[in-house]
Design an enzyme around this catalytic site. Sequence first.
Site, PDB file in Angstrom:
ATOM      1  N   ILE A  49      -2.326  11.089  11.759  1.00 52.48           N
ATOM      2  CA  ILE A  49      -1.350  11.451  10.722  1.00 52.48           C
ATOM      3  C   ILE A  49      -2.118  12.018   9.526  1.00 52.48           C
ATOM      4  O   ILE A  49      -3.150  11.446   9.120  1.00 52.48           O
ATOM      5  CB  ILE A  49      -0.526  10.207  10.272  1.00 52.48           C
ATOM      6  CG1 ILE A  49       0.080   9.457  11.482  1.00 52.48           C
ATOM      7  CG2 ILE A  49       0.567  10.621   9.277  1.00 52.48           C
ATOM      8  CD1 ILE A  49       1.072  10.214  12.327  1.00 52.48           C
ATOM      9  N   GLY A  52       0.810  -1.229   0.000  1.00 51.81           N
ATOM     10  CA  GLY A  52       0.000   0.000   0.000  1.00 51.81           C
ATOM     11  C   GLY A  52       0.828   1.258   0.000  1.00 51.81           C
ATOM     12  O   GLY A  52       0.695   2.105   0.886  1.00 51.81           O
ATOM     13  N   ALA A  53       1.689   1.399  -1.035  1.00 52.79           N
ATOM     14  CA  ALA A  53       2.617   2.548  -1.030  1.00 52.79           C
ATOM     15  C   ALA A  53       2.266   3.606  -2.079  1.00 52.79           C
ATOM     16  O   ALA A  53       3.062   4.495  -2.331  1.00 52.79           O
ATOM     17  CB  ALA A  53       4.048   2.058  -1.225  1.00 52.79           C
ATOM     18  N   SER A  54       1.087   3.517  -2.665  1.00 47.00           N
ATOM     19  CA  SER A  54       0.756   4.496  -3.716  1.00 47.00           C
ATOM     20  C   SER A  54       0.524   5.889  -3.149  1.00 47.00           C
ATOM     21  O   SER A  54       0.588   6.880  -3.873  1.00 47.00           O
ATOM     22  CB  SER A  54      -0.484   4.039  -4.477  1.00 47.00           C
ATOM     23  OG  SER A  54      -1.500   3.657  -3.581  1.00 47.00           O
ATOM     24  N   ARG A  55       0.209   5.968  -1.870  1.00 45.93           N
ATOM     25  CA  ARG A  55      -0.038   7.285  -1.248  1.00 45.93           C
ATOM     26  C   ARG A  55       0.179   7.190   0.255  1.00 45.93           C
ATOM     27  O   ARG A  55       0.467   6.112   0.777  1.00 45.93           O
ATOM     28  CB  ARG A  55      -1.457   7.772  -1.576  1.00 45.93           C
ATOM     29  CG  ARG A  55      -2.555   6.778  -1.274  1.00 45.93           C
ATOM     30  CD  ARG A  55      -3.825   7.088  -2.082  1.00 45.93           C
ATOM     31  NE  ARG A  55      -4.716   5.960  -2.108  1.00 45.93           N
ATOM     32  CZ  ARG A  55      -5.632   5.699  -1.186  1.00 45.93           C
ATOM     33  NH1 ARG A  55      -5.766   6.509  -0.163  1.00 45.93           N
ATOM     34  NH2 ARG A  55      -6.398   4.640  -1.287  1.00 45.93           N
ATOM     35  N   TYR A  95     -12.295  -1.436  12.696  1.00 47.13           N
ATOM     36  CA  TYR A  95     -10.909  -0.961  12.519  1.00 47.13           C
ATOM     37  C   TYR A  95     -10.085  -1.235  13.775  1.00 47.13           C
ATOM     38  O   TYR A  95      -8.963  -1.753  13.699  1.00 47.13           O
ATOM     39  CB  TYR A  95     -10.946   0.530  12.192  1.00 47.13           C
ATOM     40  CG  TYR A  95      -9.608   1.159  11.884  1.00 47.13           C
ATOM     41  CD1 TYR A  95      -8.987   0.967  10.649  1.00 47.13           C
ATOM     42  CD2 TYR A  95      -8.955   1.971  12.822  1.00 47.13           C
ATOM     43  CE1 TYR A  95      -7.765   1.563  10.361  1.00 47.13           C
ATOM     44  CE2 TYR A  95      -7.740   2.572  12.540  1.00 47.13           C
ATOM     45  CZ  TYR A  95      -7.150   2.363  11.310  1.00 47.13           C
ATOM     46  OH  TYR A  95      -5.941   2.956  11.028  1.00 47.13           O
ATOM     47  N   ASP A 140      -3.491  -7.372  -4.362  1.00 43.52           N
ATOM     48  CA  ASP A 140      -4.442  -7.212  -3.254  1.00 43.52           C
ATOM     49  C   ASP A 140      -3.914  -7.973  -2.035  1.00 43.52           C
ATOM     50  O   ASP A 140      -3.931  -9.209  -1.998  1.00 43.52           O
ATOM     51  CB  ASP A 140      -5.812  -7.762  -3.683  1.00 43.52           C
ATOM     52  CG  ASP A 140      -6.879  -7.499  -2.623  1.00 43.52           C
ATOM     53  OD1 ASP A 140      -6.521  -7.198  -1.465  1.00 43.52           O
ATOM     54  OD2 ASP A 140      -8.071  -7.610  -2.963  1.00 43.52           O
ATOM     55  N   SER A 150      -2.426   0.941  15.048  1.00 41.30           N
ATOM     56  CA  SER A 150      -2.947   2.286  15.306  1.00 41.30           C
ATOM     57  C   SER A 150      -3.159   2.431  16.808  1.00 41.30           C
ATOM     58  O   SER A 150      -3.402   1.432  17.501  1.00 41.30           O
ATOM     59  CB  SER A 150      -4.293   2.453  14.594  1.00 41.30           C
ATOM     60  OG  SER A 150      -4.987   3.572  15.099  1.00 41.30           O
ATOM     61  N   ASN A 153       1.717  -2.259   5.544  1.00 39.60           N
ATOM     62  CA  ASN A 153       1.153  -0.914   5.728  1.00 39.60           C
ATOM     63  C   ASN A 153      -0.280  -0.790   5.189  1.00 39.60           C
ATOM     64  O   ASN A 153      -1.059   0.012   5.682  1.00 39.60           O
ATOM     65  CB  ASN A 153       2.068   0.104   5.036  1.00 39.60           C
ATOM     66  CG  ASN A 153       1.409   1.454   4.880  1.00 39.60           C
ATOM     67  OD1 ASN A 153       1.320   2.235   5.823  1.00 39.60           O
ATOM     68  ND2 ASN A 153       0.905   1.737   3.673  1.00 39.60           N
ATOM     69  N   LYS A 179      -6.793  -3.657  14.226  1.00 35.98           N
ATOM     70  CA  LYS A 179      -5.492  -3.126  14.650  1.00 35.98           C
ATOM     71  C   LYS A 179      -5.024  -3.769  15.960  1.00 35.98           C
ATOM     72  O   LYS A 179      -3.832  -3.964  16.175  1.00 35.98           O
ATOM     73  CB  LYS A 179      -5.563  -1.598  14.771  1.00 35.98           C
ATOM     74  CG  LYS A 179      -5.817  -0.896  13.429  1.00 35.98           C
ATOM     75  CD  LYS A 179      -4.713  -1.187  12.425  1.00 35.98           C
ATOM     76  CE  LYS A 179      -4.819  -0.385  11.156  1.00 35.98           C
ATOM     77  NZ  LYS A 179      -3.751  -0.694  10.183  1.00 35.98           N
TER      78      LYS A 179
END
Length: 248
Positions: free
Chosen positions: A189, A13-16, A156, A64, A143, A91, A160
Amino acid sequence: MNLVQDKVVLVTGASRGIGKAIATQFAKAGAHVAFTYLSSVEKGQALEKELSSFGIKAKGYQSDASQYAESEALVEAVLADFQTIDILINNAGITKDGLLMRMSEEQWDDVIRVNLKSVFNLTKAVIKPMMKAKSGSIINLTSIVGIKGNAGQANYSASKAGIIGFTKSVALELGSRNIRCNSIAPGFIETEMTGELNEATVEEWKKAIPLKRGGEANEVANVCLFLASDLSSYVTGQTIQVDGGLLT
Ligand code: NAP
């Protein structure tokens, strides 16, 4: 300081957001970077070019993380391209918030699958090559909500909290193989994920933070660098909060 010179890191998940900051910091610190994205194909391709400009090998994969077989295939592809995986950073994550009264089974299942099952999928796939190499560092993004709970985020926070238990178990199982496993618990963040929150909620969060501001993705990436490098060679099974003191 080239803390991870010539190490190979796989970041999901490093595109953003935080994942992109991690990939960039690691490339700047001399690591070769394999990373994934799900739907942001153009952003992924742009990041591959950007990272390569630091003189390291970089490659993005559309994959995925919530799918077991796809994660196995991803790790095989990364090993074929990079020969080894020294560091895994789990991530990728999503939110599908709502009060429990209104939370659908789909909202629950999606968040558990993407946030928690993905960590199992990727960790399971990398431990064989790491055991063979007799070293490795696995870093999971949890988190503060996984420690404390949060109204409207039962799915969520459960995902976590699960990551924290998983991290400790992996650290116990694989310490003798020189594989370390730690998690990072960010607070608030500023990324697209938190960009979805309304302004009043954001202001409330900020007021409660001792450092009186939201964190930057780079500030999480810096702790990843520490946990990935030999600076943390005697640290395993831990959860490090990166939250400006919020949960204190
Ligand atoms: P973000 O901006 O929403 O980015 C999420 C990333 O995950 C994107 O690159 C997305 O790819 C990828 N992704 C989503 N589902 C995926 C899947 N099934 N397989 C592979 N990749 C997938 O999120 P962020 O704020 O950077 O958060 C990163 C991590 O930190 C998450 O685990 C999050 O829970 C955790 N965290 C964040 C905060 C915060 O305040 N931001 C606080 C605590 C913890 P696409 O772009 O292709 O969809």
